[in-house]
Design a protein around this motif. Structure first.
Motif, PDB file in Angstrom:
ATOM      1  N   TRP A  61      -6.175   6.084  -1.043  1.00 48.75           N
ATOM      2  CA  TRP A  61      -5.069   5.191  -0.682  1.00 48.75           C
ATOM      3  C   TRP A  61      -4.827   5.228   0.814  1.00 48.75           C
ATOM      4  O   TRP A  61      -4.308   4.270   1.396  1.00 48.75           O
TER       5      TRP A  61
ATOM      6  N   TRP B 254       0.830  -1.205   0.000  1.00 51.70           N
ATOM      7  CA  TRP B 254       0.000   0.000   0.000  1.00 51.70           C
ATOM      8  C   TRP B 254       0.864   1.253   0.000  1.00 51.70           C
ATOM      9  O   TRP B 254       0.435   2.308  -0.451  1.00 51.70           O
TER      10      TRP B 254
ATOM     11  N   LEU C  98     -11.382  -3.053  -6.231  1.00 54.37           N
ATOM     12  CA  LEU C  98     -11.301  -2.073  -5.142  1.00 54.37           C
ATOM     13  C   LEU C  98     -12.255  -0.915  -5.464  1.00 54.37           C
ATOM     14  O   LEU C  98     -12.183  -0.316  -6.544  1.00 54.37           O
ATOM     15  N   ARG C  99     -13.176  -0.652  -4.535  1.00 57.67           N
ATOM     16  CA  ARG C  99     -14.201   0.383  -4.757  1.00 57.67           C
ATOM     17  C   ARG C  99     -14.223   1.356  -3.581  1.00 57.67           C
ATOM     18  O   ARG C  99     -14.458   0.951  -2.446  1.00 57.67           O
ATOM     19  N   TRP C 100     -13.954   2.634  -3.881  1.00 55.79           N
ATOM     20  CA  TRP C 100     -14.094   3.672  -2.861  1.00 55.79           C
ATOM     21  C   TRP C 100     -15.568   4.090  -2.863  1.00 55.79           C
ATOM     22  O   TRP C 100     -15.987   4.988  -3.602  1.00 55.79           O
TER      23      TRP C 100
ATOM     24  N   ARG D  50     -12.576   6.563  -8.049  1.00 51.49           N
ATOM     25  CA  ARG D  50     -13.760   5.749  -7.765  1.00 51.49           C
ATOM     26  C   ARG D  50     -13.407   4.297  -7.512  1.00 51.49           C
ATOM     27  O   ARG D  50     -13.994   3.646  -6.654  1.00 51.49           O
ATOM     28  N   SER D  51     -12.435   3.770  -8.268  1.00 50.21           N
ATOM     29  CA  SER D  51     -12.148   2.339  -8.150  1.00 50.21           C
ATOM     30  C   SER D  51     -10.765   2.028  -8.688  1.00 50.21           C
ATOM     31  O   SER D  51     -10.182   2.809  -9.445  1.00 50.21           O
ATOM     32  N   ALA D  52     -10.255   0.881  -8.283  1.00 48.69           N
ATOM     33  CA  ALA D  52      -9.008   0.354  -8.836  1.00 48.69           C
ATOM     34  C   ALA D  52      -9.207  -1.137  -9.071  1.00 48.69           C
ATOM     35  O   ALA D  52      -9.880  -1.816  -8.291  1.00 48.69           O
TER      36      ALA D  52
ATOM     37  N   ALA E 132      -7.234   2.782   2.221  1.00 49.06           N
ATOM     38  CA  ALA E 132      -6.685   1.436   2.015  1.00 49.06           C
ATOM     39  C   ALA E 132      -5.600   1.134   3.047  1.00 49.06           C
ATOM     40  O   ALA E 132      -5.554   0.031   3.613  1.00 49.06           O
TER      41      ALA E 132
ATOM     42  N   TYR F   7     -12.749  -4.410  -1.309  1.00 49.45           N
ATOM     43  CA  TYR F   7     -11.808  -4.984  -2.269  1.00 49.45           C
ATOM     44  C   TYR F   7     -11.594  -6.463  -1.960  1.00 49.45           C
ATOM     45  O   TYR F   7     -11.929  -6.938  -0.873  1.00 49.45           O
TER      46      TYR F   7
END
Lengths: 149, 149
Positions: free
Chosen positions: B57, A57, B86-88, A81-83, B60, B136
């Protein structure tokens, strides 16, 4: 300022220089990822990595700094929004220098918000030997140009 | 110590309490994500968020701290390999308290290394109102039990 309309799918960029230090690796890890192979050189030498390595991270956070300093500064960004498909391909160790490659792979308008668009960027973080250490697709939100701009 | 063989697919956990402060949000952002809506309360109030929000991040990273403190401490972990989907989901703001829900969704042996296994965990980070702020799937590497253990 660059808006959604100014982003060209298929465009690529390559930029940045991030020097990774032992002090920063252990400082991040002590706060967010205190596993021995991230915080302690001796323990790390006996781990599967064999040496001190950055938290995954932390590497992601470093990539964000490269993006903000070199790419996002003149964009009308509205946050991430997303990864997807995030891969920690190789460990990152003290003394490495990271840079970033970016490709705009897609963009699409918001169906709910006419002022908002989404841009998908494929990111590769590479070390000084041009080895990919981290890759991911990140979808960012960005303002659409107002009709009078 | 818990090894690959000890991890049960389908098991769930829920744990942790992470208090998010304004000072920590801006400190992380100044180092890794210096966009105005993460570093400056006044600028943030005029952004799409309307208030200061944590870097994605950073959220995360906070989730990793919850995992290390409450779940990974007694595992023979060998680091993370990948993260997917991975969704914020929601912004994280000062004063929130985060906790974590985890479900083991799959595990599989390494084909190249007989001492290594992979475990897929579905993670949800939730705030004090039980709203998911980040989710995520993370795949971690973990040692297999040696035959004499």
């Amino acid at each position: 300022m660059r808006y959604f309309e100014d982003i060209e799918v298929g465009s690529t960029e390559e930029f940045g220089e991030y020097h990774v230090t032992k002090a920063e690796i252990t400082e991040f890890a002590e706060q967010y990822d205190p596993q021995p192979f991230h915080t302690d050189e001796d323990a790390a030498s006996e781990s599967a990595f064999g040496e001190l390595v950055a938290s995954g991270w932390h590497t992601a956070a470093m990539s964000m700094r490269l993006l903000v300093d070199n790419y996002l500064g003149d964009q009308a960004g509205m946050g991430g929004r997303s990864a997807d498909e995030l891969r920690w391909e190789r460990p990152v160790t003290p003394g490495e220098t990271l840079s970033l490659r970016l490709e705009v792979v897609d963009k699409h308008c918001s169906e709910s918000d006419p002022q908002r668009g989404y841009v998908d960027n494929y990111i590769e973080v590479v070390n000084q030997d041009d080895e990919v250490v981290l890759s991911y697709i990140v979808t960012g939100m960005i303002e659409r140009r107002k009709s009078d701009e």
